[in-house]
Design a protein around this motif. Sequence first.
Motif, PDB file in Angstrom:
ATOM      1  N   LEU A  36       0.820  -1.219   0.000  1.00 36.60           N
ATOM      2  CA  LEU A  36       0.000   0.000   0.000  1.00 36.60           C
ATOM      3  C   LEU A  36       0.853   1.268   0.000  1.00 36.60           C
ATOM      4  CD1 LEU A  36      -2.929  -0.930   2.411  1.00 36.60           C
ATOM      5  CD2 LEU A  36      -3.018  -0.605  -0.059  1.00 36.60           C
ATOM      6  N   ILE A  37       2.042   1.177   0.588  1.00 39.59           N
ATOM      7  CA  ILE A  37       2.946   2.335   0.580  1.00 39.59           C
ATOM      8  C   ILE A  37       3.304   2.703  -0.861  1.00 39.59           C
ATOM      9  CG2 ILE A  37       5.270   3.115   1.213  1.00 39.59           C
ATOM     10  CD1 ILE A  37       3.422   3.038   3.586  1.00 39.59           C
ATOM     11  N   ASP A  38       3.450   1.691  -1.726  1.00 38.46           N
ATOM     12  CA  ASP A  38       3.834   1.948  -3.122  1.00 38.46           C
ATOM     13  C   ASP A  38       2.652   2.275  -4.030  1.00 38.46           C
ATOM     14  OD1 ASP A  38       6.537   1.605  -2.711  1.00 38.46           O
ATOM     15  OD2 ASP A  38       6.429  -0.564  -2.986  1.00 38.46           O
ATOM     16  N   LEU A  39       1.444   2.250  -3.519  1.00 41.98           N
ATOM     17  CA  LEU A  39       0.259   2.506  -4.345  1.00 41.98           C
ATOM     18  C   LEU A  39       0.323   3.825  -5.122  1.00 41.98           C
ATOM     19  CD1 LEU A  39      -2.451   1.214  -5.112  1.00 41.98           C
ATOM     20  CD2 LEU A  39      -3.483   2.497  -3.227  1.00 41.98           C
ATOM     21  N   PRO A  40       0.775   4.929  -4.536  1.00 42.82           N
ATOM     22  CA  PRO A  40       0.849   6.166  -5.318  1.00 42.82           C
ATOM     23  C   PRO A  40       1.809   6.096  -6.509  1.00 42.82           C
ATOM     24  CG  PRO A  40       0.898   6.666  -2.993  1.00 42.82           C
ATOM     25  CD  PRO A  40       1.011   5.181  -3.109  1.00 42.82           C
ATOM     26  N   PHE A  41       2.791   5.196  -6.467  1.00 43.85           N
ATOM     27  CA  PHE A  41       3.679   5.017  -7.613  1.00 43.85           C
ATOM     28  C   PHE A  41       2.989   4.233  -8.727  1.00 43.85           C
ATOM     29  CE2 PHE A  41       7.632   5.197  -4.720  1.00 43.85           C
ATOM     30  CZ  PHE A  41       7.707   6.569  -4.878  1.00 43.85           C
ATOM     31  N   ALA A  42       2.048   3.375  -8.373  1.00 43.85           N
ATOM     32  CA  ALA A  42       1.413   2.481  -9.338  1.00 43.85           C
ATOM     33  C   ALA A  42       0.161   3.071  -9.978  1.00 43.85           C
ATOM     34  CB  ALA A  42       1.066   1.157  -8.667  1.00 43.85           C
ATOM     35  N   VAL A  43      -0.475   4.018  -9.308  1.00 47.90           N
ATOM     36  CA  VAL A  43      -1.749   4.564  -9.770  1.00 47.90           C
ATOM     37  C   VAL A  43      -1.542   6.002 -10.235  1.00 47.90           C
ATOM     38  CG1 VAL A  43      -4.109   5.118  -9.061  1.00 47.90           C
ATOM     39  CG2 VAL A  43      -3.007   3.085  -8.164  1.00 47.90           C
ATOM     40  N   SER A  44      -2.187   6.352 -11.318  1.00 49.02           N
ATOM     41  CA  SER A  44      -2.111   7.717 -11.839  1.00 49.02           C
ATOM     42  C   SER A  44      -2.661   8.709 -10.812  1.00 49.02           C
ATOM     43  CB  SER A  44      -2.930   7.810 -13.125  1.00 49.02           C
ATOM     44  OG  SER A  44      -3.100   9.156 -13.494  1.00 49.02           O
ATOM     45  N   PRO A  45      -2.017   9.868 -10.662  1.00 51.20           N
ATOM     46  CA  PRO A  45      -2.534  10.882  -9.737  1.00 51.20           C
ATOM     47  C   PRO A  45      -3.959  11.332 -10.062  1.00 51.20           C
ATOM     48  CG  PRO A  45      -0.291  11.413 -10.348  1.00 51.20           C
ATOM     49  CD  PRO A  45      -0.714  10.253 -11.208  1.00 51.20           C
ATOM     50  N   VAL A  46      -4.332  11.328 -11.328  1.00 44.54           N
ATOM     51  CA  VAL A  46      -5.696  11.706 -11.695  1.00 44.54           C
ATOM     52  C   VAL A  46      -6.693  10.692 -11.126  1.00 44.54           C
ATOM     53  CG1 VAL A  46      -7.264  12.099 -13.627  1.00 44.54           C
ATOM     54  CG2 VAL A  46      -4.927  12.935 -13.741  1.00 44.54           C
ATOM     55  N   GLY A  74      -8.957  18.853   0.993  1.00 45.94           N
ATOM     56  CA  GLY A  74      -8.899  17.928  -0.138  1.00 45.94           C
ATOM     57  C   GLY A  74      -7.573  18.016  -0.880  1.00 45.94           C
ATOM     58  N   ILE A  75      -7.074  19.227  -1.042  1.00 47.74           N
ATOM     59  CA  ILE A  75      -5.795  19.416  -1.717  1.00 47.74           C
ATOM     60  C   ILE A  75      -4.671  18.800  -0.887  1.00 47.74           C
ATOM     61  CG2 ILE A  75      -4.155  21.131  -2.578  1.00 47.74           C
ATOM     62  CD1 ILE A  75      -6.585  22.992  -3.004  1.00 47.74           C
ATOM     63  N   ALA A 146      -3.801  14.915  -9.280  1.00 44.05           N
ATOM     64  CA  ALA A 146      -4.783  14.729  -8.216  1.00 44.05           C
ATOM     65  C   ALA A 146      -5.323  16.070  -7.730  1.00 44.05           C
ATOM     66  CB  ALA A 146      -4.162  13.955  -7.060  1.00 44.05           C
ATOM     67  N   VAL A 147      -4.452  17.053  -7.634  1.00 45.76           N
ATOM     68  CA  VAL A 147      -4.860  18.372  -7.152  1.00 45.76           C
ATOM     69  C   VAL A 147      -5.817  19.041  -8.133  1.00 45.76           C
ATOM     70  CG1 VAL A 147      -3.983  20.680  -6.626  1.00 45.76           C
ATOM     71  CG2 VAL A 147      -2.829  18.680  -5.723  1.00 45.76           C
ATOM     72  N   ALA A 148      -5.588  18.868  -9.422  1.00 44.11           N
ATOM     73  CA  ALA A 148      -6.478  19.465 -10.420  1.00 44.11           C
ATOM     74  C   ALA A 148      -7.893  18.920 -10.292  1.00 44.11           C
ATOM     75  CB  ALA A 148      -5.936  19.205 -11.826  1.00 44.11           C
ATOM     76  N   VAL A 149      -8.022  17.660  -9.906  1.00 44.72           N
ATOM     77  CA  VAL A 149      -9.348  17.056  -9.770  1.00 44.72           C
ATOM     78  C   VAL A 149     -10.045  17.528  -8.506  1.00 44.72           C
ATOM     79  CG1 VAL A 149     -10.592  14.872  -9.493  1.00 44.72           C
ATOM     80  CG2 VAL A 149      -8.693  15.024 -11.110  1.00 44.72           C
ATOM     81  N   VAL A 150      -9.348  17.579  -7.374  1.00 46.53           N
ATOM     82  CA  VAL A 150     -10.014  17.855  -6.098  1.00 46.53           C
ATOM     83  C   VAL A 150     -10.063  19.329  -5.716  1.00 46.53           C
ATOM     84  CG1 VAL A 150      -9.450  15.592  -5.173  1.00 46.53           C
ATOM     85  CG2 VAL A 150      -7.960  17.499  -4.677  1.00 46.53           C
ATOM     86  N   SER A 151      -9.311  20.191  -6.399  1.00 47.38           N
ATOM     87  CA  SER A 151      -9.213  21.577  -5.934  1.00 47.38           C
ATOM     88  C   SER A 151     -10.344  22.473  -6.419  1.00 47.38           C
ATOM     89  CB  SER A 151      -7.886  22.184  -6.370  1.00 47.38           C
ATOM     90  OG  SER A 151      -7.893  22.430  -7.756  1.00 47.38           O
ATOM     91  N   THR A 158      -8.330  27.926  -3.787  1.00 45.46           N
ATOM     92  CA  THR A 158      -7.937  26.517  -3.910  1.00 45.46           C
ATOM     93  C   THR A 158      -7.034  26.290  -5.110  1.00 45.46           C
ATOM     94  OG1 THR A 158      -9.898  25.945  -5.201  1.00 45.46           O
ATOM     95  CG2 THR A 158     -10.053  25.706  -2.804  1.00 45.46           C
ATOM     96  N   GLU A 159      -6.232  27.288  -5.425  1.00 49.57           N
ATOM     97  CA  GLU A 159      -5.280  27.152  -6.517  1.00 49.57           C
ATOM     98  C   GLU A 159      -3.907  26.839  -5.951  1.00 49.57           C
ATOM     99  OE1 GLU A 159      -5.848  29.583 -10.607  1.00 49.57           O
ATOM    100  OE2 GLU A 159      -5.334  30.720  -8.847  1.00 49.57           O
ATOM    101  N   THR A 160      -3.273  25.834  -6.506  1.00 48.64           N
ATOM    102  CA  THR A 160      -1.891  25.559  -6.135  1.00 48.64           C
ATOM    103  C   THR A 160      -0.979  26.188  -7.186  1.00 48.64           C
ATOM    104  OG1 THR A 160      -1.845  23.466  -7.327  1.00 48.64           O
ATOM    105  CG2 THR A 160      -2.503  23.397  -5.007  1.00 48.64           C
TER     106      THR A 160
END
Length: 170
Positions: A36-46, A74-75, A146-151, A158-160
Amino acid sequence: IEVTAIAVPLNTAFGVLAALALARKRFPGKALFDALIDLPFAVSPVVIGLSLFLVYGRVGWLHLPFQVIFSVPGIVLATVFVSLPFVVREVAPVLREIGDEQEQAAATLGATPLQTFWRITLPAIRPALTYGIVLTAARALGEYGAVAVVSGAVVGQTETLTLVVQRDWN
């Protein structure tokens, strides 16, 4: 920068604790936790952003007393999730390499676990921890998907930095 200032310390604390658990402890589900620690490497941020939207959105699975999607929480959640593995993956191999003999010796001499961490473990992992923090900060500053989707990209709220660059570039 505000999101990075929140996400990096959270990931640093969790990363060190997770690395210590992976390197020093035996527990049921350790292999699953490691994966689960490696999940962000395997899944697209979107996809991560979409998942957060499905969980915390207006018609999502969890309803909290405060707004998560299209707001700073959320961001921060999206940024923390996508930059999660960096500290763990830098610190855990160092912990395995140094072993726990010095920590055991400190315990036999009467040191508390906190004293052992601050005086023995932390100095040994400091270079790896620093590198993990730098990678986490870089990922947090540069995260877009991920930020573009949730912000919601509400100007001034809510702009980064990456969303501002993307908006001004077009």
